[in-house]
Structures are given as structure tokens and as C-alpha cells.
Design a protein around this motif. Structure first.
Motif, PDB file in Angstrom:
ATOM      1  N   PRO A  92       0.847  -1.199   0.000  1.00 29.25           N
ATOM      2  CA  PRO A  92       0.000   0.000   0.000  1.00 29.25           C
ATOM      3  C   PRO A  92       0.882   1.249   0.000  1.00 29.25           C
ATOM      4  CG  PRO A  92       0.197  -0.846   2.227  1.00 29.25           C
ATOM      5  CD  PRO A  92       0.981  -1.792   1.345  1.00 29.25           C
ATOM      6  N   LEU A  93       0.360   2.347  -0.512  1.00 30.08           N
ATOM      7  CA  LEU A  93       1.096   3.595  -0.411  1.00 30.08           C
ATOM      8  C   LEU A  93       1.164   3.997   1.062  1.00 30.08           C
ATOM      9  CD1 LEU A  93       2.353   5.944  -2.161  1.00 30.08           C
ATOM     10  CD2 LEU A  93       0.270   7.188  -1.578  1.00 30.08           C
ATOM     11  N   PRO A  94       2.357   4.261   1.586  1.00 32.81           N
ATOM     12  CA  PRO A  94       2.469   4.623   3.005  1.00 32.81           C
ATOM     13  C   PRO A  94       1.792   5.961   3.306  1.00 32.81           C
ATOM     14  CG  PRO A  94       4.603   3.984   2.087  1.00 32.81           C
ATOM     15  CD  PRO A  94       3.666   4.140   0.938  1.00 32.81           C
ATOM     16  N   LYS A  95       1.245   6.069   4.522  1.00 32.76           N
ATOM     17  CA  LYS A  95       0.557   7.290   4.936  1.00 32.76           C
ATOM     18  C   LYS A  95       1.355   8.054   5.987  1.00 32.76           C
ATOM     19  CE  LYS A  95      -3.846   4.830   4.407  1.00 32.76           C
ATOM     20  NZ  LYS A  95      -3.210   3.535   4.135  1.00 32.76           N
ATOM     21  N   GLY A  96       2.499   7.512   6.434  1.00 32.86           N
ATOM     22  CA  GLY A  96       3.243   8.112   7.528  1.00 32.86           C
ATOM     23  C   GLY A  96       4.164   9.246   7.109  1.00 32.86           C
ATOM     24  N   LYS A  97       5.049   9.601   8.029  1.00 32.34           N
ATOM     25  CA  LYS A  97       5.929  10.749   7.836  1.00 32.34           C
ATOM     26  C   LYS A  97       7.085  10.462   6.887  1.00 32.34           C
ATOM     27  CE  LYS A  97       4.949  12.759  12.383  1.00 32.34           C
ATOM     28  NZ  LYS A  97       5.540  13.171  13.690  1.00 32.34           N
ATOM     29  N   GLU A  98       7.466   9.194   6.757  1.00 28.95           N
ATOM     30  CA  GLU A  98       8.627   8.835   5.929  1.00 28.95           C
ATOM     31  C   GLU A  98       8.195   7.814   4.874  1.00 28.95           C
ATOM     32  OE1 GLU A  98      11.402  10.338   6.020  1.00 28.95           O
ATOM     33  OE2 GLU A  98      11.107  11.481   7.856  1.00 28.95           O
ATOM     34  N   PRO A  99       7.567   8.251   3.802  1.00 23.24           N
ATOM     35  CA  PRO A  99       7.002   7.303   2.829  1.00 23.24           C
ATOM     36  C   PRO A  99       8.044   6.430   2.147  1.00 23.24           C
ATOM     37  CG  PRO A  99       6.921   9.559   1.982  1.00 23.24           C
ATOM     38  CD  PRO A  99       7.292   9.655   3.421  1.00 23.24           C
ATOM     39  N   VAL A 100       9.219   6.986   1.817  1.00 18.41           N
ATOM     40  CA  VAL A 100      10.234   6.197   1.119  1.00 18.41           C
ATOM     41  C   VAL A 100      10.786   5.106   2.047  1.00 18.41           C
ATOM     42  CG1 VAL A 100      12.439   6.253  -0.094  1.00 18.41           C
ATOM     43  CG2 VAL A 100      10.818   8.137  -0.377  1.00 18.41           C
ATOM     44  N   PHE A 216      -3.125   4.385  -3.880  1.00 19.77           N
ATOM     45  CA  PHE A 216      -2.309   5.553  -4.185  1.00 19.77           C
ATOM     46  C   PHE A 216      -3.062   6.862  -3.929  1.00 19.77           C
ATOM     47  CE2 PHE A 216       0.065   8.579  -6.783  1.00 19.77           C
ATOM     48  CZ  PHE A 216       1.367   8.247  -6.437  1.00 19.77           C
ATOM     49  N   GLU A 217      -4.392   6.795  -3.846  1.00 21.45           N
ATOM     50  CA  GLU A 217      -5.164   8.004  -3.558  1.00 21.45           C
ATOM     51  C   GLU A 217      -4.797   8.615  -2.203  1.00 21.45           C
ATOM     52  OE1 GLU A 217      -7.452   4.442  -2.086  1.00 21.45           O
ATOM     53  OE2 GLU A 217      -6.382   4.988  -3.924  1.00 21.45           O
ATOM     54  N   ASP A 218      -4.179   7.809  -1.329  1.00 23.65           N
ATOM     55  CA  ASP A 218      -3.782   8.325  -0.027  1.00 23.65           C
ATOM     56  C   ASP A 218      -2.690   9.383  -0.118  1.00 23.65           C
ATOM     57  OD1 ASP A 218      -5.610   6.864   1.434  1.00 23.65           O
ATOM     58  OD2 ASP A 218      -4.273   5.160   1.718  1.00 23.65           O
ATOM     59  N   ILE A 219      -2.122   9.557  -1.291  1.00 21.48           N
ATOM     60  CA  ILE A 219      -1.129  10.620  -1.464  1.00 21.48           C
ATOM     61  C   ILE A 219      -1.780  11.988  -1.215  1.00 21.48           C
ATOM     62  CG2 ILE A 219      -1.469  11.000  -3.947  1.00 21.48           C
ATOM     63  CD1 ILE A 219       1.619  11.227  -4.168  1.00 21.48           C
ATOM     64  N   SER A 225       5.642  18.026   1.486  1.00 20.64           N
ATOM     65  CA  SER A 225       7.002  17.480   1.529  1.00 20.64           C
ATOM     66  C   SER A 225       7.018  15.995   1.194  1.00 20.64           C
ATOM     67  CB  SER A 225       7.616  17.706   2.914  1.00 20.64           C
ATOM     68  OG  SER A 225       8.860  17.043   3.037  1.00 20.64           O
ATOM     69  N   ASN A 226       6.036  15.245   1.737  1.00 19.68           N
ATOM     70  CA  ASN A 226       5.995  13.803   1.485  1.00 19.68           C
ATOM     71  C   ASN A 226       5.453  13.477   0.102  1.00 19.68           C
ATOM     72  OD1 ASN A 226       7.202  12.997   3.849  1.00 19.68           O
ATOM     73  ND2 ASN A 226       5.275  12.803   4.970  1.00 19.68           N
ATOM     74  N   VAL A 227       4.627  14.370  -0.463  1.00 20.91           N
ATOM     75  CA  VAL A 227       4.239  14.218  -1.870  1.00 20.91           C
ATOM     76  C   VAL A 227       5.484  14.330  -2.742  1.00 20.91           C
ATOM     77  CG1 VAL A 227       2.956  15.235  -3.790  1.00 20.91           C
ATOM     78  CG2 VAL A 227       1.876  15.020  -1.542  1.00 20.91           C
ATOM     79  N   ASP A 228       6.342  15.315  -2.417  1.00 18.50           N
ATOM     80  CA  ASP A 228       7.614  15.473  -3.137  1.00 18.50           C
ATOM     81  C   ASP A 228       8.459  14.211  -3.026  1.00 18.50           C
ATOM     82  OD1 ASP A 228       6.964  18.042  -3.847  1.00 18.50           O
ATOM     83  OD2 ASP A 228       8.181  18.998  -2.301  1.00 18.50           O
ATOM     84  N   LYS A 229       8.584  13.682  -1.803  1.00 20.59           N
ATOM     85  CA  LYS A 229       9.417  12.499  -1.577  1.00 20.59           C
ATOM     86  C   LYS A 229       8.893  11.293  -2.365  1.00 20.59           C
ATOM     87  CE  LYS A 229      11.017  13.703   3.100  1.00 20.59           C
ATOM     88  NZ  LYS A 229      10.969  13.311   4.532  1.00 20.59           N
ATOM     89  N   THR A 230       7.567  11.131  -2.386  1.00 21.95           N
ATOM     90  CA  THR A 230       6.978   9.996  -3.099  1.00 21.95           C
ATOM     91  C   THR A 230       7.229  10.103  -4.590  1.00 21.95           C
ATOM     92  OG1 THR A 230       5.251   9.805  -1.402  1.00 21.95           O
ATOM     93  CG2 THR A 230       4.830   8.742  -3.526  1.00 21.95           C
ATOM     94  N   ASN A 231       7.066  11.303  -5.135  1.00 26.82           N
ATOM     95  CA  ASN A 231       7.332  11.517  -6.557  1.00 26.82           C
ATOM     96  C   ASN A 231       8.806  11.325  -6.890  1.00 26.82           C
ATOM     97  OD1 ASN A 231       5.012  12.714  -8.459  1.00 26.82           O
ATOM     98  ND2 ASN A 231       4.576  13.257  -6.333  1.00 26.82           N
ATOM     99  N   ASN A 232       9.665  11.828  -6.031  1.00 19.63           N
ATOM    100  CA  ASN A 232      11.108  11.661  -6.260  1.00 19.63           C
ATOM    101  C   ASN A 232      11.485  10.188  -6.250  1.00 19.63           C
ATOM    102  OD1 ASN A 232      11.577  14.400  -6.503  1.00 19.63           O
ATOM    103  ND2 ASN A 232      12.076  14.674  -4.339  1.00 19.63           N
ATOM    104  N   PHE A 233      10.874   9.434  -5.331  1.00 20.31           N
ATOM    105  CA  PHE A 233      11.154   8.000  -5.275  1.00 20.31           C
ATOM    106  C   PHE A 233      10.755   7.314  -6.583  1.00 20.31           C
ATOM    107  CE2 PHE A 233       9.269   3.785  -4.707  1.00 20.31           C
ATOM    108  CZ  PHE A 233      10.394   3.067  -4.342  1.00 20.31           C
ATOM    109  N   LEU A 234       9.525   7.592  -7.042  1.00 21.50           N
ATOM    110  CA  LEU A 234       9.051   6.947  -8.271  1.00 21.50           C
ATOM    111  C   LEU A 234       9.920   7.316  -9.465  1.00 21.50           C
ATOM    112  CD1 LEU A 234       5.185   7.380  -7.831  1.00 21.50           C
ATOM    113  CD2 LEU A 234       6.461   5.224  -7.813  1.00 21.50           C
ATOM    114  N   TYR A 265      -0.697  15.723  -7.606  1.00 21.42           N
ATOM    115  CA  TYR A 265      -0.024  14.774  -6.717  1.00 21.42           C
ATOM    116  C   TYR A 265       0.985  13.884  -7.422  1.00 21.42           C
ATOM    117  CZ  TYR A 265      -3.950  16.219  -3.832  1.00 21.42           C
ATOM    118  OH  TYR A 265      -4.862  16.966  -3.145  1.00 21.42           O
ATOM    119  N   LEU A 266       0.822  13.718  -8.718  1.00 19.50           N
ATOM    120  CA  LEU A 266       1.762  12.920  -9.490  1.00 19.50           C
ATOM    121  C   LEU A 266       2.402  13.856 -10.513  1.00 19.50           C
ATOM    122  CD1 LEU A 266       2.533   9.910  -9.397  1.00 19.50           C
ATOM    123  CD2 LEU A 266       0.984   9.524 -11.314  1.00 19.50           C
TER     124      LEU A 266
END
Length: 368
Positions: A92-100, A216-219, A225-234, A265-266
Motif C-alpha cells: 500500500p502507499l504509506p501514509k506516515g511521515k517517511e514514505p520512502v 495511491f489516492e492516499d497521497i 514534503s511527502n508528496v515530493d518524496k513519493t514523486n522523487n522515489f518513483l 499529486y503525481l
């Protein structure tokens, strides 16, 4: 009353909770979306390129079920034929503070080190030279080599990957060139991309890695900041794993996010990598009819001769399906599951139209 003896079913086909065994995860109806997913997976198995696929639709439209179904080893074995098997993961897409970090931990959870070591040993593939050409971090290269090195203690290595290793235990890994703890999004991303690349080296042991990111809708509830991190990871995982990686993103349309809002978000750097978008649209009456028949066949117990819709009379189906048109597949399953469970409690079989109408307000209360 027994499902097997009376309803001629191995279990409740419409259950909404996750199946307890892989055998209970079946595909019924919806041949078009199934064919699209099969073709994309077959392409990933055969071809070396990486790709990103978006699956989107209403809540309860079958996206999560698709991930679970195509994560089954028996299904993937059928799709791969004589080629190497895929390495498939559903998270699942993580919902916490550190998604990566959460994605990293989810992947580490699924790494079976003894199995991987044995498979690569049996294949005769020398992976160290391949690892030397990956990335620019000697530290990450040494961690990857340790996964395939039976001289490295499995428990120490797993604790290291989880970040739970003590400084004393870490010293035991220095002889293998592992000098510090793995830490930070850059380390996590480099490890994941390197690990995926190693698994699919020469497509010999594994043909590809299939990563399903569900919910992924949980983004939409993450901080900017965590939206940025998730996109950077992908973006980085795709850039650093240019071969043999297939990512499915499951997105549910909601009040917080519709398909048109996805750009918020993406980011374009990720959206530009999407090779295909599959719409899990609401089913028609005809879709539901085929789905119901095939689902009941899949759960039929033994070779007992029954009608197409048994234990439901055809009148039940003719009455209920039009009322459920434009409902989600989850709502459809919910209605038939409750009807079946009520009949089970009251020892009613077959289930006829009169019985349905007696309980209609409870089964489809929002449509009565």
C-alpha cells in the motif's frame, strides 16, 4: 447448514475480507481489463524495458483484487510460460511521515534471503560483477553483494536492512565492506533499484520485478514534503532501474482526488513515464451477469449438476442485477454476500425471489 452440502459452494464467493488462501483469489468476468493486465505483464516478462501503468476507478471496482490475483504464483507461472518467473510485490502507499522508508521496509519484509541465495546458486549466475556496474555507492554495492553471499549471516544482514543492528553487530559486517548503517531516502532508493536490477540480471533467475502500489489516492492526505518524496522515489526508481521493472499504481477516485486532479499529486516527471492507463469503470448489468456466473462456477464444489446461478433462483438475479447496475463491484458482492449469509442462517435453499423481497431493505437498503 453447510456451504458445501447445501449451497454446493466451497466458500462464500462474495466475501469482502481478504482470502485466507491463494486458491480463493479467482478472476471472474471483465475479460477486457484482465486481457490488458495480462498483456502488460507478458510484455514485462519478455522485454527488457521498464514501464509504469496507472489503474484508476471508483472505490470497490476491483483494483486491489487485480493486484492480489496477478500476484499469485500460479497465475504468473501461466503467463510466463517457459521464461523466468517474475518477482511480484504488492504494497500500500504509506501514509506516515517517511514514505520512502516505509516503502523500503515493505520491500525488505518480503526478501527471502535463503531462497534468493539458493536460486542464484542453482542458476550459476555470477552477480558480483553485475553489481560492480550498478550506481556509484560502494556501500550499497557491498550490501547487495551480501544478500547473495552465503558467508554473510542471514540474521545479521536482515537486522541491518531493517536498521535494527547494534554497533557491535555491525562490526561483524565490516569484513564484507559494510561500514555504516543504511539510512536516508537516497540509500533506500539506491538499495531498492539495485536489488531489483540484481534479481533480473540477464533475466535468468527472475524475468522482471512487478511492483503494485495500492491505495495511491492516499497521497492526497500526505504533506507537500511527502508528496515530493513519493514523486522523487518513483522518478528515481524508474531512472535507476531502466530494465525489467513494471510498476502498477492503483488509484481510487474520491472526493479528495479525481482523475483530473492527479497532476497535483503525481508530477509530470512521473506522469510522463506512464505507458498505459486502465479505467476500472462501473459494471453494466451484462458485466455483472457474466461475473456472477463465472464466480459461482469457480466456487462450485464438485461436479454436482446445478443451474447457472444456483443457489440463487434466476428470478433473484433478474430482479437484483438491474438494481445494482452502476454500483461498484464491492457493493454488488456485499449484496449477494449478505443474501447468501442470511439464507445460510435461516436454512433457506435455493434462494428465491420471495425470500429476496422479504430481506430487500436490508440487502440493498440504499436502493429500495
Amino acid at each position: 447448514m453447510s456451504f458445501q452440502e447445501t449451497f454446493k459452494l466451497k466458500a462464500n464467493p462474495f466475501r469482502l475480507t481478504p482470502a485466507t488462501s491463494a486458491e480463493e483469489i479467482v478472476w471472474a468476468g471483465f475479460p477486457d481489463i484482465k486481457s490488458k493486465l495480462e498483456k502488460r505483464i507478458k510484455r514485462a516478462i519478455k522485454l527488457p524495458n521498464s514501464s509504469l501503468v496507472l489503474n484508476w476507478g471508483e472505490y470497490g471496482s476491483g483494483k486491489t483484487h487485480s493486484a492480489r490475483y496477478f500476484n499469485k504464483e500460479s497465475v504468473l507461472d501461466e503467463l510466463r510460460g517457459e521464461l523466468a518467473k517474475p518477482y511480484s510485490i504488492v504494497i500500500p502507499l504509506p501514509k506516515g511521515k517517511e514514505p520512502v522508508q516505509s516503502i523500503y521496509i515493505s520491500i525488505v519484509d518480503k526478501i527471502d534471503i535463503p531462497k534468493i541465495r539458493q536460486e542464484f546458486k542453482d542458476s550459476g549466475l555470477e552477480v558480483n560483477q553485475f553489481i560492480d556496474a550498478l550506481g556509484d555507492s560502494i556501500q550499497i554495492q557491498n550490501v547487495l553483494k551480501a544478500i547473495f553471499n552465503s558467508s554473510v549471516n542471514e540474521n545479521d544482514l536482515k537486522k541491518y536492512l531493517y536498521g535494527n543492528i547494534s554497533n557491535t553487530e555491525l562490526k561483524k559486517l565490516t569484513q564484507f565492506g559494510i561500514l555504516r548503517k543504511i539510512n536516508g531516502d537516497s540509500d533506500y532508493t539506491k538499495f531498492i533499484s539495485g536489488f531489483f536490477s540484481c534479481l533480473t540480471a540477464e533475466k535468468k533467475v527472475y524475468s522482471c520485478v512487478i511492483l503494485w502500489i495500492d491505495e495511491f489516492e492516499d497521497i492526497a492526505v500526505l504533506s507537500s514534503s511527502n508528496v515530493d518524496k513519493t514523486n522523487n522515489f518513483l522518478r528515481e526508481i524508474m531512472d535507476n532501474t531502466p530494465n525489467n521493472l513494471l510498476i502498477f499504481i492503483n488509484l481510487t477516485q474520491s472526493a479528495l482526488m479525481g482523475f483530473d486532479d492527479l497532476g497535483e499529486y503525481l508530477y509530470n516527471s512521473v506522469r510522463s513515464r506512464i505507458k498505459e492507463a486502465n479505467n476500472f469503470s462501473l459494471p453494466s448489468t451484462e458485466d455483472l451477469e457474466v461475473y456472477l456466473k463465472e464466480l459461482l462456477i469457480a466456487f462450485r464444489d464438485g461436479e454436482t449438476e446445478t443451474t447457472d446461478y444456483y443457489p440463487f433462483d434466476e428470478g433473484v438475479v433478474e430482479y437484483l442485477l438491474p438494481k445494482l447496475e452502476n454500483s461498484s463491484l464491492r457493493e454488488f458482492n456485499d449484496a449477494f454476500s449478505l443474501l447468501l449469509e442470511l439464507a445460510d442462517m435461516e436454512e433457506k435453499c435455493p434462494i428465491n425471489l420471495d425470500y429476496l423481497k422479504e430481506n430487500e431493505s436490508e440487502i440493498i437498503w440504499d436502493k429500495v
